[in-house]
Design a protein around this motif. Sequence first.
Motif, PDB file in Angstrom:
ATOM      1  N   MET A 110       8.213  11.035  92.913  1.00  0.00           N
ATOM      2  CA  MET A 110       7.951  11.980  92.013  1.00  0.00           C
ATOM      3  C   MET A 110       9.119  10.978  91.439  1.00  0.00           C
ATOM      4  N   SER A 111       8.763  10.432  89.778  1.00  0.00           N
ATOM      5  CA  SER A 111       9.469  10.308  89.001  1.00  0.00           C
ATOM      6  C   SER A 111      10.476  11.262  88.498  1.00  0.00           C
ATOM      7  N   SER A 112      11.704  11.018  89.050  1.00  0.00           N
ATOM      8  CA  SER A 112      13.371  11.673  87.608  1.00  0.00           C
ATOM      9  C   SER A 112      13.370  11.359  86.685  1.00  0.00           C
ATOM     10  N   VAL A 113      13.107   9.944  86.025  1.00  0.00           N
ATOM     11  CA  VAL A 113      14.249   9.318  85.185  1.00  0.00           C
ATOM     12  C   VAL A 113      13.305   9.852  83.655  1.00  0.00           C
ATOM     13  N   TRP A 114      12.420  11.057  83.442  1.00  0.00           N
ATOM     14  CA  TRP A 114      12.223  12.136  82.401  1.00  0.00           C
ATOM     15  C   TRP A 114      12.521  13.203  82.148  1.00  0.00           C
ATOM     16  N   LEU A 115      13.493  13.249  84.031  1.00  0.00           N
ATOM     17  CA  LEU A 115      14.691  14.718  83.544  1.00  0.00           C
ATOM     18  C   LEU A 115      15.721  14.461  82.723  1.00  0.00           C
ATOM     19  N   VAL A 116      16.371  13.331  82.570  1.00  0.00           N
ATOM     20  CA  VAL A 116      17.386  12.697  81.976  1.00  0.00           C
ATOM     21  C   VAL A 116      17.790  13.683  80.190  1.00  0.00           C
ATOM     22  N   PRO A 117      16.303  13.076  79.266  1.00  0.00           N
ATOM     23  CA  PRO A 117      16.498  13.883  78.399  1.00  0.00           C
ATOM     24  C   PRO A 117      15.939  14.696  77.761  1.00  0.00           C
ATOM     25  N   VAL A 118      15.582  15.125  79.556  1.00  0.00           N
ATOM     26  CA  VAL A 118      14.660  17.054  79.122  1.00  0.00           C
ATOM     27  C   VAL A 118      16.242  17.999  78.754  1.00  0.00           C
ATOM     28  N   ALA A 170      17.151  21.571  86.706  1.00  0.00           N
ATOM     29  CA  ALA A 170      16.633  20.554  87.292  1.00  0.00           C
ATOM     30  C   ALA A 170      17.271  20.229  88.749  1.00  0.00           C
ATOM     31  N   LEU A 171      17.823  20.997  89.413  1.00  0.00           N
ATOM     32  CA  LEU A 171      17.917  20.790  90.390  1.00  0.00           C
ATOM     33  C   LEU A 171      16.929  21.303  91.033  1.00  0.00           C
ATOM     34  N   CYS A 172      16.152  22.265  90.725  1.00  0.00           N
ATOM     35  CA  CYS A 172      15.249  22.499  91.555  1.00  0.00           C
ATOM     36  C   CYS A 172      14.322  22.113  91.619  1.00  0.00           C
ATOM     37  N   LEU A 173      14.203  20.665  90.349  1.00  0.00           N
ATOM     38  CA  LEU A 173      13.085  20.142  90.153  1.00  0.00           C
ATOM     39  C   LEU A 173      13.590  18.899  91.650  1.00  0.00           C
ATOM     40  N   LEU A 174      14.703  18.431  91.696  1.00  0.00           N
ATOM     41  CA  LEU A 174      14.989  17.735  92.363  1.00  0.00           C
ATOM     42  C   LEU A 174      14.647  17.939  93.669  1.00  0.00           C
ATOM     43  N   PHE A 175      15.133  19.617  94.101  1.00  0.00           N
ATOM     44  CA  PHE A 175      14.893  19.685  95.590  1.00  0.00           C
ATOM     45  C   PHE A 175      13.618  19.575  95.657  1.00  0.00           C
ATOM     46  N   ALA A 176      12.680  20.431  95.197  1.00  0.00           N
ATOM     47  CA  ALA A 176      10.904  20.426  95.171  1.00  0.00           C
ATOM     48  C   ALA A 176      10.440  18.701  95.380  1.00  0.00           C
ATOM     49  N   LEU A 223      23.411  20.023 100.149  1.00  0.00           N
ATOM     50  CA  LEU A 223      24.111  20.169  99.074  1.00  0.00           C
ATOM     51  C   LEU A 223      22.969  21.568  98.080  1.00  0.00           C
ATOM     52  N   PHE A 224      22.095  20.668  97.548  1.00  0.00           N
ATOM     53  CA  PHE A 224      20.800  21.688  97.011  1.00  0.00           C
ATOM     54  C   PHE A 224      21.450  23.450  97.223  1.00  0.00           C
ATOM     55  N   GLY A 270      28.819   0.688  95.791  1.00  0.00           N
ATOM     56  CA  GLY A 270      28.570   0.579  96.690  1.00  0.00           C
ATOM     57  C   GLY A 270      26.927   0.879  97.762  1.00  0.00           C
ATOM     58  N   ALA A 271      26.186   0.673  97.164  1.00  0.00           N
ATOM     59  CA  ALA A 271      24.604   1.056  97.423  1.00  0.00           C
ATOM     60  C   ALA A 271      24.791   2.987  98.566  1.00  0.00           C
ATOM     61  N   ARG A 272      25.188   3.573  98.219  1.00  0.00           N
ATOM     62  CA  ARG A 272      25.190   4.642  98.674  1.00  0.00           C
ATOM     63  C   ARG A 272      24.261   5.600  98.347  1.00  0.00           C
ATOM     64  N   ASP A 273      23.833   6.144  99.489  1.00  0.00           N
ATOM     65  CA  ASP A 273      22.515   7.019  99.360  1.00  0.00           C
ATOM     66  C   ASP A 273      23.730   8.739  98.609  1.00  0.00           C
ATOM     67  N   GLY A 274      24.417   8.295  97.865  1.00  0.00           N
ATOM     68  CA  GLY A 274      25.143   9.859  96.744  1.00  0.00           C
ATOM     69  C   GLY A 274      23.977  10.163  96.015  1.00  0.00           C
ATOM     70  N   PRO A 275      24.334  11.982  95.554  1.00  0.00           N
ATOM     71  CA  PRO A 275      24.071  12.295  94.788  1.00  0.00           C
ATOM     72  C   PRO A 275      24.167  11.455  93.100  1.00  0.00           C
ATOM     73  N   ILE A 276      23.338  10.140  93.138  1.00  0.00           N
ATOM     74  CA  ILE A 276      23.250  10.006  91.836  1.00  0.00           C
ATOM     75  C   ILE A 276      22.915  10.935  90.804  1.00  0.00           C
ATOM     76  N   LEU A 277      21.543  11.350  91.347  1.00  0.00           N
ATOM     77  CA  LEU A 277      20.547  12.280  90.114  1.00  0.00           C
ATOM     78  C   LEU A 277      21.453  13.404  90.001  1.00  0.00           C
ATOM     79  N   PRO A 278      21.708  14.168  90.931  1.00  0.00           N
ATOM     80  CA  PRO A 278      22.587  15.621  90.624  1.00  0.00           C
ATOM     81  C   PRO A 278      23.767  15.541  89.614  1.00  0.00           C
ATOM     82  N   ALA A 279      24.220  14.135  89.755  1.00  0.00           N
ATOM     83  CA  ALA A 279      25.483  14.137  89.097  1.00  0.00           C
ATOM     84  C   ALA A 279      24.973  13.309  87.331  1.00  0.00           C
ATOM     85  N   LEU A 280      24.098  12.250  87.057  1.00  0.00           N
ATOM     86  CA  LEU A 280      23.073  11.893  86.022  1.00  0.00           C
ATOM     87  C   LEU A 280      22.579  13.649  85.241  1.00  0.00           C
ATOM     88  N   LEU A 281      22.548  14.329  86.057  1.00  0.00           N
ATOM     89  CA  LEU A 281      21.986  15.115  84.816  1.00  0.00           C
ATOM     90  C   LEU A 281      22.761  16.245  84.888  1.00  0.00           C
TER      91      LEU A 281
END
Length: 338
Positions: A1-9, A59-65, A73-74, A178-189
Amino acid sequence: MSSVWLVPVVFASAFILTALLRRYALSKSLIDIPNDRSSHTIPTPRGGGVAIVVTFLAALCLLFAGELIPTGLFVSVMGAGAVVAIIGFMDDHGHIAARWRLLGHFVAAAWALYWLGGLPPIHALGLVFDLGWAGASLAAVFLVWMLNLYNFMDGIDGIAGVEGISVCLGACVLYALGARDGPILPALLLASSLAGFLMWNFPFARIFMGDAGSGFLGMILGIFSLQAAWLSSDLLWGILILLGVFIVDATFTLLRRLFHGEKIYEAHRSHAYQVASRRCGKHWPVTMGVGLINLLWLLPIAISVTQCNLDGVIGIVLAYTPLVILASKCQAGRVEAA
């Protein structure tokens, strides 16, 4: 699931919903009337932060789905964030006794910590501190303080939004470097939803965030900090450094008011940023100054902690010391002369 579209939405949704909330606030006379404790001089609608809450949680619900966010975290963010936002929304519409607000805040903090797994062992000064239940209690106090200090610091145009965007994007930089597996998408959104709201709140405010938005934002940034600690203590220190302007100003002001016997639950305008805005005669230079401090001072130190082996405690001291001096120079926490 691509999530880039979520940022402008998310940005567009927050922008539109803030406009609708402004109309709602005007129709219901939810207006912040300036008084001698205010930093504003024009009656302004409040409650626009609900747009941040709704768009970010959706948006977080869509990420979780799409299985793009960990379950812990969710659930932590959804439960604690919703409780804090509801309490703030009710308080924006009618006063809630401080003891009940505080109880609700600690319930939200306990929920968040349960799903995060508490506070992990923390590395500092070459030692490892595993505090167990004491650490969990300390983390709960931290979360409650974060949401309340964000309420305190949301006092001039744009400052809460600029701080939130700076911290979220700074955290994304730390994770990416750091190439960390962190919550980049939630922070960005979250940054995207804040940017949509900010269009109505800066450079001059046509609507205020209100307690629903500011308390929610403080809680979520606190949760992000503790979630980062499970990935690396360095990331925890890094995000705490990014939060330095708000943590130092709010804590310094509170402690000085306590020292002088002031009633800390009463409204005031003695925070360093409020004093600075009065000296400038405008809000926007102070808000922009906060953004520049975050970008040019705090972010490089946070990167040094996460990438260059600078000890986290030393990084905190290095980052916070000039901020404490600045707060002292502004006479934060002093009673304003009549």
